[in-house]
Scaffold this active site. Structure first.
Site, PDB file in Angstrom:
ATOM      1  N   ARG A  12       0.889  -1.182   0.000  1.00 17.95           N
ATOM      2  CA  ARG A  12       0.000   0.000   0.000  1.00 17.95           C
ATOM      3  C   ARG A  12       0.915   1.216   0.000  1.00 17.95           C
ATOM      4  O   ARG A  12       1.684   1.424   0.939  1.00 17.95           O
ATOM      5  CB  ARG A  12      -0.894  -0.009   1.240  1.00 17.95           C
ATOM      6  CG  ARG A  12      -1.609   1.300   1.444  1.00 17.95           C
ATOM      7  CD  ARG A  12      -2.723   1.212   2.447  1.00 17.95           C
ATOM      8  NE  ARG A  12      -3.860   0.506   1.879  1.00 17.95           N
ATOM      9  CZ  ARG A  12      -5.086   0.505   2.424  1.00 17.95           C
ATOM     10  NH1 ARG A  12      -5.323   1.168   3.534  1.00 17.95           N
ATOM     11  NH2 ARG A  12      -6.075  -0.152   1.837  1.00 17.95           N
TER      12      ARG A  12
ATOM     13  N   ASP B  81     -17.232   6.798  -1.242  1.00 19.21           N
ATOM     14  CA  ASP B  81     -15.990   6.643  -0.487  1.00 19.21           C
ATOM     15  C   ASP B  81     -15.726   7.991   0.182  1.00 19.21           C
ATOM     16  O   ASP B  81     -16.375   8.996  -0.146  1.00 19.21           O
ATOM     17  CB  ASP B  81     -14.854   6.239  -1.459  1.00 19.21           C
ATOM     18  CG  ASP B  81     -13.528   5.957  -0.757  1.00 19.21           C
ATOM     19  OD1 ASP B  81     -13.514   5.813   0.481  1.00 19.21           O
ATOM     20  OD2 ASP B  81     -12.487   5.886  -1.453  1.00 19.21           O
TER      21      ASP B  81
ATOM     22  N   HIS C 204      -7.326   0.616  -6.471  1.00 17.15           N
ATOM     23  CA  HIS C 204      -7.506  -0.300  -5.331  1.00 17.15           C
ATOM     24  C   HIS C 204      -8.150  -1.586  -5.867  1.00 17.15           C
ATOM     25  O   HIS C 204      -9.316  -1.892  -5.585  1.00 17.15           O
ATOM     26  CB  HIS C 204      -8.400   0.372  -4.283  1.00 17.15           C
ATOM     27  CG  HIS C 204      -8.334  -0.246  -2.918  1.00 17.15           C
ATOM     28  ND1 HIS C 204      -7.521  -1.326  -2.613  1.00 17.15           N
ATOM     29  CD2 HIS C 204      -8.980   0.072  -1.758  1.00 17.15           C
ATOM     30  CE1 HIS C 204      -7.678  -1.636  -1.347  1.00 17.15           C
ATOM     31  NE2 HIS C 204      -8.549  -0.819  -0.805  1.00 17.15           N
TER      32      HIS C 204
ATOM     33  N   GLN D 296      -9.940  -4.231  -3.552  1.00 15.60           N
ATOM     34  CA  GLN D 296     -11.252  -3.786  -3.078  1.00 15.60           C
ATOM     35  C   GLN D 296     -12.333  -4.152  -4.091  1.00 15.60           C
ATOM     36  O   GLN D 296     -13.389  -4.674  -3.739  1.00 15.60           O
ATOM     37  CB  GLN D 296     -11.216  -2.260  -2.874  1.00 15.60           C
ATOM     38  CG  GLN D 296     -12.533  -1.678  -2.414  1.00 15.60           C
ATOM     39  CD  GLN D 296     -12.894  -2.128  -1.011  1.00 15.60           C
ATOM     40  OE1 GLN D 296     -12.089  -1.997  -0.105  1.00 15.60           O
ATOM     41  NE2 GLN D 296     -14.086  -2.684  -0.820  1.00 15.60           N
TER      42      GLN D 296
ATOM     43  N   ARG E 282     -13.495  -9.113   1.361  1.00  9.96           N
ATOM     44  CA  ARG E 282     -12.076  -8.852   1.108  1.00  9.96           C
ATOM     45  C   ARG E 282     -11.271 -10.122   1.395  1.00  9.96           C
ATOM     46  O   ARG E 282     -10.365 -10.494   0.646  1.00  9.96           O
ATOM     47  CB  ARG E 282     -11.561  -7.705   2.003  1.00  9.96           C
ATOM     48  CG  ARG E 282     -12.149  -6.331   1.708  1.00  9.96           C
ATOM     49  CD  ARG E 282     -11.675  -5.776   0.388  1.00  9.96           C
ATOM     50  NE  ARG E 282     -10.235  -5.677   0.268  1.00  9.96           N
ATOM     51  CZ  ARG E 282      -9.498  -4.654   0.713  1.00  9.96           C
ATOM     52  NH1 ARG E 282     -10.072  -3.614   1.280  1.00  9.96           N
ATOM     53  NH2 ARG E 282      -8.180  -4.643   0.561  1.00  9.96           N
TER      54      ARG E 282
ATOM     55  N   CYS F 102     -16.300   1.283   0.546  1.00 10.70           N
ATOM     56  CA  CYS F 102     -15.130   0.435   0.823  1.00 10.70           C
ATOM     57  C   CYS F 102     -14.725   0.478   2.292  1.00 10.70           C
ATOM     58  O   CYS F 102     -14.018  -0.396   2.753  1.00 10.70           O
ATOM     59  CB  CYS F 102     -13.964   0.844  -0.069  1.00 10.70           C
ATOM     60  SG  CYS F 102     -13.492   2.569   0.137  1.00 10.70           S
TER      61      CYS F 102
HETATM   62  N1   CP Z   1     -11.198  -0.541   2.299  1.00  3.51           N
HETATM   63  C1   CP Z   1      -9.937  -0.613   2.715  1.00  3.51           C
HETATM   64  O1   CP Z   1      -8.993  -0.821   1.949  1.00  3.51           O
HETATM   65  O2   CP Z   1      -9.791  -0.436   4.059  1.00  3.51           O
HETATM   66  P1   CP Z   1      -8.442  -0.254   4.859  1.00  3.51           P
HETATM   67  O3   CP Z   1      -7.904   1.117   4.545  1.00  3.51           O
HETATM   68  O4   CP Z   1      -8.852  -0.368   6.303  1.00  3.51           O
HETATM   69  O5   CP Z   1      -7.478  -1.316   4.462  1.00  3.51           O
HETATM   70  N1  NVA Z   2      -9.935   6.451  -1.110  1.00  5.01           N
HETATM   71  C1  NVA Z   2      -9.551   6.028   0.209  1.00  5.01           C
HETATM   72  C2  NVA Z   2      -9.725   4.553   0.332  1.00  5.01           C
HETATM   73  C3  NVA Z   2      -9.331   3.960   1.651  1.00  5.01           C
HETATM   74  C4  NVA Z   2      -9.544   2.479   1.697  1.00  5.01           C
HETATM   75  C5  NVA Z   2      -8.100   6.420   0.441  1.00  5.01           C
HETATM   76  O1  NVA Z   2      -7.292   6.311  -0.485  1.00  5.01           O
HETATM   77  O2  NVA Z   2      -7.776   6.861   1.538  1.00  5.01           O
END
Ligand code: CP
Ligand code: NVA
Length: 302
Positions: free
Chosen positions: A103, A221, A130, A133, A289, A261
């Site tokens: 990430r 989101d 993502h 997701q 997930r 999400c």
């Molecule tokens: N939806 C998602 O990716 O959640 P987290 O940021 O908690 O991993």
């Molecule tokens: N769009 C959000 C998603 C988190 C799972 C972010 O990037 O923070």
């Protein structure tokens, strides 16, 4: 199949369906208490530049339940945080582990990891996409609606990383996607072009009510993604008319499913009433997930 998953567009429709079939099978087996040792002696390195609840836990549990192991690596705790290059980190990790999930802030970091890794690299969220997701989201949509083709998928809010992957998911599965966002917050131009190239029926507008009309799926989101914190005040002002609430829900089909999400900011992009209401699928979505990523790991590591 490509050995990596950086973008949802790395998968074909057939590969997605195959992953979802495996995921559903694994979900059913888990409910019956059936265990697996398919990934015995396999290790997944999980590299995080930003926070995570779902991605971190679901990947770690997925590896445990498949008989393997996962290592959580915050970039602050490894030499990457002290200036060791992404390239060297990837080369070294490839000597120890069988896959890397990362990430990152910049999608380019994933490309650099991929270039220098000899093991599969999985995008656990970047500024651009993502994909994991959306695998879980597709699984959830299939559970609720039994199909993809022809469904009206409406995104209300920021044209962000999750929205970009959702456009690709819709394009690959034949759902019609409408994105309603404030001007200046449209999804990524290149990803939009890619989704259209894949046959995507993508409509980007600025009116949330129009997007909600006849929707089978309403997705939102956060207004402020990780990395956008400095724009917090401006974004709260710009997005104030882009909330999923009971009024918006009334415009959609009666059996509309609401997706998010998570994490959710109740009172901002979505009301508490909708998150907790009968149309919400957000916690099934979060659970999926785990199952979808198990299927992905089996595919990439087998
Ligand atoms: N939806 C998602 O990716 O959640 P987290 O940021 O908690 O991993
Ligand atoms: N769009 C959000 C998603 C988190 C799972 C972010 O990037 O923070």
């Amino acid at each position: 199949m490509q050995p990596h998953l950086l973008s949802l567009a790395d998968l074909s429709y057939a590969e997605i369906i195959n992953i979802l079939d495996t995921a559903s099978d694994l979900k059913e087996k888990r409910a019956r208490g059936k265990t697996s040792s398919a990934l015995k002696n396999r290790t997944l390195a999980m590299l995080f530049e930003k926070s995570s609840t779902r991605t971190r836990i679901s990947f770690e549990v997925a590896m445990t339940e498949l008989g393997g192991h996962a290592i959580y690596l915050s970039y602050r705790d490894i030499q990457l945080g002290r200036g060791e290059s992404v390239a060297d980190t990837a080369r070294v990790m490839s000597r120890y582990v069988q896959a890397i999930m990362a990430r990152v802030y910049k999608h380019e970091t994933l490309i650099e990891l991929e270039k220098n890794s000899t093991v599969p690299v999985i995008n656990g969220l970047s500024d651009l996409e993502h994909p994991c997701q959306l695998l879980a989201d597709l699984m959830t949509i299939r559970e609720y609606k039994g199909k993809f083709k022809g469904l009206n998928f409406s995104w209300i809010g920021d044209g962000n990383n999750v929205c970009n992957s959702a456009m690709l998911a819709c394009a690959l599965t034949g759902m019609k996607m409408t994105v309603a966002c404030p001007e200046g917050y449209e999804p990524n131009h290149d990803v939009t072009a890619k989704a259209k190239e894949l046959g995507g029926m993508i409509n980007i507008i600025h009116d949330p009510k129009r997007a909600a009309k006849n929707a089978d799926i309403l997705y939102t989101d956060v207004w402020v993604s990780m990395g956008d914190e400095e724009e917090y005040d401006r974004r709260l002002r710009d997005f104030k008319n882009y909330q999923i609430n009971s009024k918006i829900l009334e415009l959609a089909k009666h059996d509309v499913m609401v997706l998010h999400c998570l994490p959710a900011h109740r009172g901002e992009e979505i009301t508490a009433e909708v998150v907790e209401g009968p149309n919400s699928a957000v916690f099934d979505q979060a659970e999926n997930r785990l199952h979808a990523q198990k299927a992905l790991l089996l595919k990439l590591l087998s």
